[in-house]
Every structure is written in C-alpha cells, then in structure tokens.
Design an enzyme around this catalytic site. Structure first.
Site, PDB file in Angstrom:
ATOM      1  N   GLU A 105       0.832  -1.208   0.000  1.00 20.33           N
ATOM      2  CA  GLU A 105       0.000   0.000   0.000  1.00 20.33           C
ATOM      3  C   GLU A 105       0.867   1.259   0.000  1.00 20.33           C
ATOM      4  OE1 GLU A 105      -2.511  -1.402   3.314  1.00 20.33           O
ATOM      5  OE2 GLU A 105      -4.205  -0.990   2.006  1.00 20.33           O
ATOM      6  N   GLU A 125      -4.421  -9.375   3.737  1.00 16.17           N
ATOM      7  CA  GLU A 125      -5.264  -9.039   4.890  1.00 16.17           C
ATOM      8  C   GLU A 125      -6.468  -9.959   5.051  1.00 16.17           C
ATOM      9  OE1 GLU A 125      -3.875  -7.008   2.802  1.00 16.17           O
ATOM     10  OE2 GLU A 125      -2.898  -5.401   3.923  1.00 16.17           O
TER      11      GLU A 125
END
Ligand code: NAI
Length: 695
Positions: A105, A125
């Site tokens: 990210e 995740e």
C-alpha cells in the site's frame, strides 16, 4: 530509528529497517515520514527512493503492534502514504523480496515503483478476516485492472513480481543480477525533473460491463467464503474503485475495514494466528535453549500411526527406519506408505522425482541393532503398557547416548514409560493425530523429567515437520482427548434423553464442527472408545457413561470399517445413512432407564457439547497441563475440527461471556446426569471477576 536516511548524489534513500520483514511499526512510520520531510527540506535532493533493508521491502503491518494502540497512532500508515503521495519531489519505491500488505500500500502511494524479479507481492489481509485498509483496495485496481486486483485481494495469495512486469504496478523491472539500490537511484535521477508527478489515485479503472463481472464475483466469492464476511467485503470495496470517486472509495474502504476488525470471525482468525506463534514458547525453556540435531529417525511399529508418522519425516527429508516384529507387518506398513505417495502423485500433488526421493529415504528392519544410531525414535506400537515397557527397555539398551526416545501413546502415562529407561530426561511424548501425515496437530507431552533441550528439540522438530506443536503436561488423555471424553459423554447422554445421532451431528456441524460426534465415532472406530470405557469401568467406576455406545458395539457396528456404526455406509460412499435398528435401540435404552424422552433443542445440544469441552479445559488450564488458553484453542482448531471462525473453545467461551457459560453449566448440573457438570473452579473465578480465558 527503524528507517535509515542517506543521500546518494541528488537522491535521498530511505531504508526501512525493522527486522525481520520491516513491519510498518510506529517507529518505522515515524522515521519514514521524517525522512521524506528531510529530503523535501534539502535543496540538493531532487528525488527520493524508499526501500527495505535485509529480507524485505516490507511485510506490512508490524504484528508486534497488532492489537495495540500503536497500530493506529500517528503518523498512521495513511499519513505516511499521504506524505509520500503529496511530496513535491518524486518518490520511488524500490521493491525486492517481500512486498505485502501495508508495504504494498505504501508503494502504491509512491509516484513510481521499480522492482527486482522474484519478489512476493500480496495484499494478504483477507487471511486475517480483514481487507487492505490503507488504500490497497482503491489503488491496486488502478494499476492492475479490476480482475487481477480483485483476485489478489480476495485470495490474499502472493504473486511474483516478474509475473506482474508490464502491468501498471511497476515502472521498471530490473534484471535478476542488477544491484537494486544502484538501479533505483539511477531510475530516480532519470525521472527527477519529470512533472506532473504521476499518482495512482488519478488513474481510472476501466472495465467494460463491470457490473456483470462484479455480480459474478459476488456470487462466486459468497459461495466459497462460508461464514467469513471478509472476502465479500473485499469484492465490495474493490467494486468501489470503479463505481466511486477515489476519496469516496477510500472512505468506504475505511468504513468496511473498521467494521471487519470488530467481527468475531476476524478476531478469531487473528487469535488463531497469534496462538500458533505463541504455542512454541515455553516460559522456562528460553528461545536459546540448545537443540539436538535430528538427522535420522526410527519408528517402532508400522501400523496406522507409525506409517503416517514416518511420512512426516520423509516429507521433511529425514531418513527413517521402520522397525516391526514381523516381516509381514513391515511389508504392509511400507506398502501403505508407497500407496499413499502414489495416490498423492496421481492427484498431481507430488512429482515422480520427489516420490523417488522420499521412498529412497525409508527402509525397514526387524532388528534394534539397525536403529541404534538414529537421532530420534518414535514408538507407535499397541496401546498396552506391557508392550510399551518391553520396547522402552530395549530402546534404553540399544539407542546411542543422546537419542530422543519419543512415545506416540494417546492415553498412557509418559512418566511411567520414561521410568522404564535409565534416561528419563531423553523421553518425551509426541502425540500425532490420525491420519498422521495430514493432521496439523502435534501434542508434545512433557514428562516430569523430560530435559529442556529435548522439549526444545521436539518443538523445533514440529516446525520442521510442518506441524503445530502444543505442549501438554502428563494426564489421562493429555489436552485434546481429556476434553473430548467429556464431549463424548454428553453426546451419549443426549441420546438417552431424547436426541438421535443425526440430530446431534447436524447441530454440531451447523455450529461449524467438521464432523458431529457420531459421524466422528464411525470414522475413528467405535471399538476404540469401547475398549477405553471397559478399562475405565474397572479403574474409575465413579465416572458415568451412557451405555448406548457399548450396545452399538455389541451389535458389531464399529463404524465405517465394518460398513455400519451409528449409521449405515455403502461401499465407496462416505455418506452416513441413519439406521432404524440403531435408532430403535437408542429409544429402547431410554425406556429401560425409565427416562421420558423429550425434544432437545439444537441450542442445548451445541451448548452441552461445547461447554463440556470448555469446563474440562478450564481444569486443564488450572492444573497447568496446558500453558495457556490459546494452546487449548490451537489443539482444537488443528486436531479436532473446531470451527476456525469461532477461534477455538476457549476463545468461543470468551465471546459468549464466561458468566453465561457458567450459568448454563449450573443449569445442566440440575438435569439428567447432572453429575457430569461440576463447574471448574477457574471458570467460576474468572466469571466472577468478569475476566476471560484469553486475557
Ligand atoms: P496399530 O495397531 O495400527 O499399529 C501398531 C503396530 O505396532 C502394528 O503394526 C504392530 O505389528 C506393531 N507392534 C506391536 N508391538 C510391537 C513391538 N513390540 N515392536 C514393534 N512393533 C510392534 O496401532 P496404531 O493405531 O498405529 O497405534 C499405535 C500407537 O499410537 C498407540 O499407542 C495408539 O494409542 C497411538 N495413537 C493412535 C491413534 C489412532 O488414531 N490410531 C492416534 C494417536 C495415537
């Protein structure tokens, strides 16, 4: 400082340095933000490179801070990413080895990304019941396209960077022999003056007829994700990358992330993740305790368990000698191993080369003289103390000094077994679960005299064998089977009171157990429990059992192996068909006891099965047989098919609330076979204090 700052000519290099994988902990984030600010303030610097020291660009969130306020403290990951993205000087992410989660990210917030081939790229995740919460769901589709980004985010599976070369994710892929830093600095110098600075957020996701694709994805993901909400939430947030403006999509992502983090399913997955890591830690056995080298193994007994245990060693590349009393039994054991591997090969999960390698590592013998030099010997002979005694006396005589003498006993006293030798410090229990080549759990039974180095070696070995090792003290049944005994008793009492096997199994399976108690009994063999109960009737007459299971065995219905147990089975079909005679036997047994059968709710069935586990587990914890509640959860998640999304029996009890669990137990204590329900003192204490098992 967990990020270093250096200037190479006109390029500032910020190197994340937070071993082992440069997790984005608070100190690292702070140092990275400072680094960017420092570079912006320095007129000599024209461009910035962010990279990672050692074995990763970044593995993402720092798991040490996972459940602490530090995870969200400023500068948050959002702030760091915003700082990089809004920098007026170009920021280049130089990616290598591992770039996952928050690390990926961050790189997506940089203006450019350059990479080495072979790096693992992922947003994992979802595996913890979450979604990428720092822009991953909005930015990844903008560089990879809707379809590929969705696959990566929903599965969490890593993709090699070279496979992503040529996509919008990377601006340049360096050659495998290139020096990353030199190449990244050269790249940064090249683009230093290019304006405007490219930002992923400014790109558009383009996908013709995206609604049809998204609907198809929702349907497929929903069908595959069972009770877990995260995969579908991943689809919805990725969908927002195309249906919403960037800032709206970010807001939506944040909202769905905050929702998921509160769900029991995500909490359970995170609990399991941390429990697995902590299980290998034993307070009085420090991490630096020396371990013994295990380069060869011997297994005594080539039956059901011996063969499966041998395969674990072979899979790990450790040579194995199988010892039997008769050539016929030895040949049979070796043939079973070969057949198992052949089946795996037929399924395309093992190459011929690996098959040959593994089979070359195994050999058989009838003589102890051939196994004396093995580093570890695992005994898996009949479950009789007399047989174990003969084997351990022989092992004591024949094994080299320093060899580890392990027993796979499931019920016998490991201390008594150790006492048959003159080296009890070398003796330990390694309780594998059936089928031993498949099941992840390994209960490591620490005897009163087991050496610390022997325990440390067994824990290290469990990792090498890809097992989840959980330490148990010595008691009847250790952690797992001691608990299951109470569960089985309740299953039997439920039959006496009004339930039938099918109802009990369905209720347990609806709760999430892989298999209800009666289907499980049929699979394992009802005669095994029968033999144990017969021994208990003599040794511990004070313990009550339902006689239905004995009556079933008297009908010759041992389970799948005899084609008949609580259910009927057809050849080549594992489906369980209810049997009229069995059900009539159950009803008749109640009548014989004078019990008026009643309708039992599914809720009562589940509570009695699960709370009987919890209550026994509380005693196990209090007695120190288990080191921590999370170890008990690991035993049940990896060895007994307890539903992962409920986090294990102790975690589940914590989520229900211990006062509620205790109240139900007290209620059942007033009913049929109420004597089976004495609340464990630890449960009472924690419930009264408003505490939980998992702290
Ligand atoms: P099994 O009956 O399938 O195999 C036992 C093997 O040991 C036979 O092949 C037999 O020939 C051999 N044997 C007997 N005495 C021997 C001796 N003195 N020397 C060398 N070999 C000898 O039994 P299974 O199921 O493999 O169980 C073995 C041990 O594992 C027992 O202690 C059992 O309690 C334990 N265990 C069994 C589990 C299961 O699900 N079957 C699960 C976990 C533990």
């Amino acid at each position: 400082m967990t990020a270093e700052y250096q200037v190479h000519g006109s390029v500032a290099v910020i190197t994340l340095n937070n071993p082992p994988v440069n997790g984005m902990g608070l100190v690292t984030r702070t140092a990275a933000v400072k680094g960017i600010q420092q570079a912006l303030a320095d007129d000599a610097v024209k461009a910035i490179v962010i990279t990672g020291a050692g074995k990763a660009f970044s593995g993402g969130a720092d798991i040490k801070e996972f459940n602490s306020p530090k995870a969200l403290a400023e500068p948050s990951l959002h702030t760091l990413i915003a700082t990089a993205e809004s920098s007026t000087k170009p920021v280049v992410a130089a990616i290598h080895t591992v770039c996952m989660g928050g690390g990926l990210e961050l790189s997506l917030g940089c203006h450019y990304r350059v990479a080495m081939p072979g790096a693992q790229i992922a947003l994992p995740e979802v595996k913890l019941g979450l979604l990428p919460g720092a822009g991953g769901t909005q930015r990844l589709p903008r560089v990879l396209g809707l379809e590929m980004a969705l696959n990566m985010i929903v599965s969490g599976t890593p993709v090699l960077s070279d496979k992503l070369a040529g996509t919008g994710l990377f601006d340049e892929m360096f050659a495998a022999d290139a020096d990353l830093l030199t190449s990244a600095v050269a790249f940064a110098e090249k683009i230093a003056d290019a304006r405007p600075l490219p930002k992923v957020r400014d790109r558009k996701v383009d996908y013709p007829n995206h609604e049809a694709f998204l609907q198809f994805s929702r349907n497929t993901v929903k069908a595959m994700s069972g009770p877990f909400p995260a995969p579908l939430e991943c689809v919805e947030t990725v969908a927002a990358s195309i249906t919403m403006k960037f800032d709206e999509g970010m807001k939506f992502e944040r909202e769905r992330f905050m929702h998921l983090i509160q769900t029991t399913e995500s909490k359970s997955l995170r609990h399991a993740f941390f429990s697995e890591r902590i299980a290998s830690k034993v307070p009085d056995v420090p991490a630096d305790t020396p371990v013994r080298a295990i380069k060869s193994a011997a297994i005594i007994g080539a039956g059901t368990m011996g063969g499966g245990i041998a395969m674990n060693f072979l899979n790990a590349g450790i040579p194995v000698k199988l010892l039997e009393t008769r050539q016929e039994a030895l040949d049979k054991g070796l043939a079973t191993i070969r057949k198992n591997y052949e089946n795996t090969m037929k399924k395309g999960k093992l190459t011929q080369e690996k098959f040959d390698q593994r089979m070359a590592l195994v050999s058989g013998t009838l003589s102890y003289a051939d196994i004396g030099q093995a580093d570890i010997v695992v005994e898996a002979v009949f479950e009789e103390m007399g047989v174990k005694e003969a084997v351990f006396r022989k092992l004591d005589e024949m094994m080299k000094p320093g060899a580890i003498l392990a027993t796979n006993t499931s019920t016998l006293d490991v201390d008594q077994i150790a006492a048959f030798t003159k080296r009890p410090e070398d003796v330990i229990g390694t309780h594998f679960f059936s089928p031993a080549n498949v099941m992840k759990l390994l209960e490591i039974v620490r005897g009163a005299k087991t050496g610390k180095d022997v325990l440390a070696t067994a824990l290290a070995l469990s990792k090498k064998l890809k097992k989840t090792g959980v330490v148990s003290g010595v008691c009847d049944g250790f952690i797992g089977n001691r608990m299951i005994e109470q569960y089985s008793r309740q299953a039997g009492f439920l039959l006496e009171e009004g339930a039938l096997p099918e109802q009990v199994d369905k209720a347990a399976e609806k709760f999430g157990f892989a298999m209800g108690p009666f289907r499980m009994g049929d699979l394992a063999g009802n005669d095994i429990g029968w033999a144990i109960r017969k021994r208990r009737y003599v040794e511990k007459p004070e313990i009550s059992y339902s006689k239905t299971a004995d009556l079933l065995c008297e009908m010759g219905r041992y389970g799948q192996k005899t084609g008949a147990g609580w259910y009927d089975y057809k050849a080549g079909d594992r489906k369980a068909y209810p049997n009229e005679q069995v059900n009539a036997m159950i009803v008749q047994h109640s009548a014989g006891l004078g019990v008026a059968r009643r309708r039992i709710s599914d809720q009562e069935i589940v509570e009695r099965l699960v709370y009987s586990l919890v209550n026994e587990a509380a005693s196990i914890l209090e007695e120190g047989i288990a080191l921590r509640a999370s170890d008990i959860d690991m035993v049940y998640l990896t060895g007994y098919g307890f539903p992962l999304y409920r986090g294990g029996p102790m975690f589940y009890a914590d989520t229900v609330g211990l006062p509620k669990v205790l109240a139900a137990i007290r209620q059942y204590a007033t009913g049929h076979h109420g004597e089976a329900w004495t609340p464990a003192p630890l449960l009472v204490k924690l419930a009264d204090e408003g505490k939980t098992f998992n702290g």
